[in-house]
Design an enzyme around this catalytic site. Structure first.
Site, PDB file in Angstrom:
ATOM      1  N   ARG A 231    -105.271  44.349 -42.512  1.00 50.32           N
ATOM      2  CA  ARG A 231    -106.489  44.372 -42.002  1.00 50.32           C
ATOM      3  C   ARG A 231    -107.470  45.450 -42.348  1.00 50.32           C
ATOM      4  O   ARG A 231    -107.063  46.609 -42.744  1.00 50.32           O
ATOM      5  CB  ARG A 231    -106.589  44.361 -40.475  1.00 50.32           C
ATOM      6  CG  ARG A 231    -106.101  43.160 -39.913  1.00 50.32           C
ATOM      7  CD  ARG A 231    -107.215  42.185 -39.700  1.00 50.32           C
ATOM      8  NE  ARG A 231    -106.706  40.609 -39.195  1.00 50.32           N
ATOM      9  CZ  ARG A 231    -106.052  39.733 -39.573  1.00 50.32           C
ATOM     10  NH1 ARG A 231    -105.645  39.729 -41.174  1.00 50.32           N
ATOM     11  NH2 ARG A 231    -105.906  38.744 -39.103  1.00 50.32           N
ATOM     12  N   GLU A 260    -115.774  40.722 -42.836  1.00 52.83           N
ATOM     13  CA  GLU A 260    -115.490  39.446 -43.695  1.00 52.83           C
ATOM     14  C   GLU A 260    -116.329  38.243 -43.113  1.00 52.83           C
ATOM     15  O   GLU A 260    -116.216  38.000 -41.860  1.00 52.83           O
ATOM     16  CB  GLU A 260    -113.923  39.075 -43.737  1.00 52.83           C
ATOM     17  CG  GLU A 260    -113.231  40.216 -44.499  1.00 52.83           C
ATOM     18  CD  GLU A 260    -111.570  40.092 -44.195  1.00 52.83           C
ATOM     19  OE1 GLU A 260    -111.335  39.298 -43.288  1.00 52.83           O
ATOM     20  OE2 GLU A 260    -110.757  40.631 -44.785  1.00 52.83           O
ATOM     21  N   HIS A 281    -109.282  37.991 -48.805  1.00 53.91           N
ATOM     22  CA  HIS A 281    -108.376  37.391 -47.694  1.00 53.91           C
ATOM     23  C   HIS A 281    -107.622  36.087 -48.147  1.00 53.91           C
ATOM     24  O   HIS A 281    -107.851  35.174 -47.092  1.00 53.91           O
ATOM     25  CB  HIS A 281    -109.472  37.311 -46.189  1.00 53.91           C
ATOM     26  CG  HIS A 281    -108.454  37.452 -45.035  1.00 53.91           C
ATOM     27  ND1 HIS A 281    -108.899  38.218 -43.971  1.00 53.91           N
ATOM     28  CD2 HIS A 281    -107.042  37.011 -44.743  1.00 53.91           C
ATOM     29  CE1 HIS A 281    -107.925  38.451 -43.064  1.00 53.91           C
ATOM     30  NE2 HIS A 281    -106.903  37.622 -43.510  1.00 53.91           N
TER      31      HIS A 281
HETATM   32  N1  LIG Z   1    -104.104  39.071 -45.394  1.00 55.41           N
HETATM   33  C1  LIG Z   1    -103.418  38.089 -44.760  1.00 55.41           C
HETATM   34  O1  LIG Z   1    -103.572  36.795 -45.096  1.00 55.41           O
HETATM   35  C2  LIG Z   1    -102.598  38.200 -43.487  1.00 55.41           C
HETATM   36  C3  LIG Z   1    -101.977  37.076 -43.164  1.00 55.41           C
HETATM   37  C4  LIG Z   1    -101.198  37.306 -42.050  1.00 55.41           C
HETATM   38  C5  LIG Z   1    -101.117  38.667 -41.206  1.00 55.41           C
HETATM   39  N2  LIG Z   1    -101.946  39.765 -41.724  1.00 55.41           N
HETATM   40  C6  LIG Z   1    -101.944  40.603 -40.825  1.00 55.41           C
HETATM   41  O2  LIG Z   1    -100.812  41.273 -41.053  1.00 55.41           O
HETATM   42  C7  LIG Z   1    -100.256  42.080 -39.924  1.00 55.41           C
HETATM   43  C8  LIG Z   1     -98.628  42.004 -40.117  1.00 55.41           C
HETATM   44  O3  LIG Z   1     -98.099  40.863 -39.683  1.00 55.41           O
HETATM   45  P1  LIG Z   1     -96.776  40.671 -39.212  1.00 55.41           P
HETATM   46  O4  LIG Z   1     -96.475  39.099 -39.090  1.00 55.41           O
HETATM   47  O5  LIG Z   1     -95.767  41.243 -39.883  1.00 55.41           O
HETATM   48  O6  LIG Z   1     -96.881  41.176 -37.672  1.00 55.41           O
HETATM   49  P2  LIG Z   1     -95.625  41.948 -36.760  1.00 55.41           P
HETATM   50  O7  LIG Z   1     -96.218  41.641 -35.272  1.00 55.41           O
HETATM   51  O8  LIG Z   1     -94.333  41.021 -36.969  1.00 55.41           O
HETATM   52  O9  LIG Z   1     -95.412  43.003 -37.248  1.00 55.41           O
HETATM   53  C9  LIG Z   1     -96.459  44.120 -37.192  1.00 55.41           C
HETATM   54  C10 LIG Z   1     -95.812  45.428 -37.245  1.00 55.41           C
HETATM   55  O10 LIG Z   1     -96.480  46.785 -37.333  1.00 55.41           O
HETATM   56  C11 LIG Z   1     -96.022  47.609 -36.444  1.00 55.41           C
HETATM   57  N3  LIG Z   1     -96.951  48.413 -35.827  1.00 55.41           N
HETATM   58  C12 LIG Z   1     -97.737  48.045 -34.861  1.00 55.41           C
HETATM   59  N4  LIG Z   1     -98.554  49.177 -34.403  1.00 55.41           N
HETATM   60  C13 LIG Z   1     -98.282  50.066 -35.295  1.00 55.41           C
HETATM   61  C14 LIG Z   1     -98.559  51.513 -35.422  1.00 55.41           C
HETATM   62  N5  LIG Z   1     -99.730  52.073 -34.393  1.00 55.41           N
HETATM   63  N6  LIG Z   1     -97.972  52.365 -36.409  1.00 55.41           N
HETATM   64  C15 LIG Z   1     -96.789  51.776 -36.988  1.00 55.41           C
HETATM   65  N7  LIG Z   1     -96.688  50.478 -37.112  1.00 55.41           N
HETATM   66  C16 LIG Z   1     -97.277  49.834 -36.169  1.00 55.41           C
HETATM   67  C17 LIG Z   1     -95.099  47.125 -35.558  1.00 55.41           C
HETATM   68  O11 LIG Z   1     -94.116  47.915 -34.801  1.00 55.41           O
HETATM   69  C18 LIG Z   1     -94.406  45.904 -36.392  1.00 55.41           C
HETATM   70  O12 LIG Z   1     -93.530  46.546 -36.963  1.00 55.41           O
HETATM   71  C19 LIG Z   1    -101.033  41.196 -38.675  1.00 55.41           C
HETATM   72  O13 LIG Z   1    -101.368  41.836 -37.670  1.00 55.41           O
HETATM   73  C20 LIG Z   1    -102.288  40.824 -39.483  1.00 55.41           C
HETATM   74  O14 LIG Z   1    -103.473  41.513 -39.252  1.00 55.41           O
HETATM   75  C21 LIG Z   1    -102.702  39.444 -42.799  1.00 55.41           C
HETATM   76  O1  LIG Z   2    -103.883  37.091 -39.337  1.00 57.41           O
HETATM   77  C1  LIG Z   2    -103.637  36.080 -40.363  1.00 57.41           C
HETATM   78  O2  LIG Z   2    -102.662  35.274 -40.072  1.00 57.41           O
HETATM   79  C2  LIG Z   2    -104.335  35.840 -41.513  1.00 57.41           C
HETATM   80  O3  LIG Z   2    -105.462  36.757 -41.577  1.00 57.41           O
HETATM   81  C3  LIG Z   2    -104.954  34.526 -41.722  1.00 57.41           C
HETATM   82  O4  LIG Z   2    -106.155  34.096 -40.705  1.00 57.41           O
END
Ligand SMILES: NC(=O)c1ccc[n+]([C@@H]2O[C@H](COP(=O)([O-])OP(=O)(O)OC[C@H]3O[C@@H](n4cnc5c(N)ncnc54)[C@H](O)[C@@H]3O)[C@@H](O)[C@H]2O)c1
Ligand SMILES: O=C(O)[C@H](O)CO
Length: 314
Positions: A231, A260, A281
């Site tokens: 993010r 965004e 994104h």
């Molecule tokens: N760019 C994209 O297209 C896209 C797509 C999907 C997800 N995302 C982003 O990726 C992030 C992660 O996705 P995920 O599926 O791995 O989520 P998840 O919930 O499986 O994993 C999140 C991880 O972050 C860690 N975490 C949370 N707070 C923390 C902190 N303060 N310090 C250190 N670690 C911390 C958690 O312990 C966990 O290991 C989502 O929250 C989303 O914002 C972006």
């Molecule tokens: O968090 C997510 O899954 C991505 O940003 C797509 O919306």
């Protein structure tokens, strides 16, 4: 039961209708100011990125569920939803191929200086060269270097697996140390100061907002890369632009910005540097991942309607 999808066009996939009696409405996109009017009478709101903050939720007494069509739920005020007894669900594990692949597309392009070489060819440098190749810009293999991950959930783990396949040493930092034989858990200082590639995979929360600012960038290795496919709010964008201009770190690859679509004056938007790569994104947006997301979204709504909600975040 009335279901309203506020930003249907944020997802390109077949979206079957839930298998229970309901009234479905969707809108291609919804400006934040129109959310309350469009959600009047709805029991279930579906949103990918339309913000649903406390003031909006306060005007929607009939709302019972928010089905977030994404993993990240930072567009929803989770505390306000909890207070009002609104169930919030998200989508999990749908982009475990898409996002790690995108992350490595950024890392490889930067480590092998593809943008700079492309610019050289466009400027005719190869055509005029006395040698068969150009090597004006350093090329560094990933093999043997250290990949540092902030966050080790579904996506951090996917990125770790690819890193290991490239022969990288993977170290991770999460809220609490993880027990996983394949990677080493490290403190924040070690992650920041020793990673050759630092890749962010934590959610945007009050604890992670601006977790990387000028002071943190200054502590990173000068030849390190910063990758952010999580993010935009995790990194102070002005500080990063200055760090890249000043050579504080070697480069950065970003898929996300703090606002965004971005405002024209975003400091990273017009940063025309060969060591900065920005994508819109799009890390999640492979056809396969979007279809998996769509299927899970409807399954979440059906599970809630059947009285056993799944993937609940609040
Ligand atoms: N760019 C994209 O297209 C896209 C797509 C999907 C997800 N995302 C982003 O990726 C992030 C992660 O996705 P995920 O599926 O791995 O989520 P998840 O919930 O499986 O994993 C999140 C991880 O972050 C860690 N975490 C949370 N707070 C923390 C902190 N303060 N310090 C250190 N670690 C911390 C958690 O312990 C966990 O290991 C989502 O929250 C989303 O914002 C972006
Ligand atoms: O968090 C997510 O899954 C991505 O940003 C797509 O919306």
């Amino acid at each position: 039961m009335k279901i309203v999808f506020l930003d249907r066009d944020s997802l390109i996939a077949d979206l079957r209708r839930p298998a229970f009696a309901h009234d479905w409405q969707d809108y291609p996109a919804t400006a934040p100011a129109d959310a309350v009017a469009r959600l009047q009478g709805a029991a279930i709101a579906v949103t990918n990125k339309v913000p649903l903050r406390a003031d909006t939720l306060a005007q929607l007494p009939q709302l019972k569920m928010i089905a977030v069509a994404a993993t990240g739920t930072d567009n929803v005020d989770l505390a306000a939803a909890r207070e009002r007894g609104i169930v919030v669900t998200n989508i999990r594990n749908y982009a475990t191929a898409a996002l790690p692949e995108h992350t490595f597309a950024l890392i490889l392009a930067l480590r092998r200086n593809l943008l700079a070489y492309r610019a050289d060819i466009e400027a005719g440098l190869w055509q005029r060269s006395e040698r068969f190749c150009l090597f004006h810009h350093p090329i560094r293999d990933l093999h043997g270097s250290r990949l540092g991950l902030l966050g080790y959930g579904a996506l951090g783990q996917g990125v770790a697996r690819l890193g290991q396949a490239f022969g990288m040493e993977v170290v991770v930092h999460t809220r609490s140390p993880i027990e996983d034989g394949s990677v080493r858990s490290v403190g924040w200082d070690e992650l920041l100061e020793t990673a050759d590639v630092l890749s962010l995979h934590a959610p945007l929360t009050e604890q992670t907002r601006n977790i990387i600012g000028a002071a943190e960038l200054a502590r990173m290795k000068r030849d390190a890369l910063l990758i952010n496919t999580a993010r935009g709010g995790l990194v102070d964008e002005m500080a990063l632009a200055q760090a890249l201009r000043g050579g504080v770190i070697a480069g950065a690859g970003f898929d996300v910005l703090s606002k965004e679509p971005p405002l024209p004056d975003n400091p990273l938007l017009n940063l025309r540097l060969p060591n900065f790569l920005l994508t819109p994104h799009a890390a999640w947006a492979s056809g396969q991942a979007m279809q998996a997301l769509a299927d899970q979204l409807i399954a979440n709504i059906e599970a809630y309607a059947a009285g056993h909600p799944a993937n609940v975040v609040a």
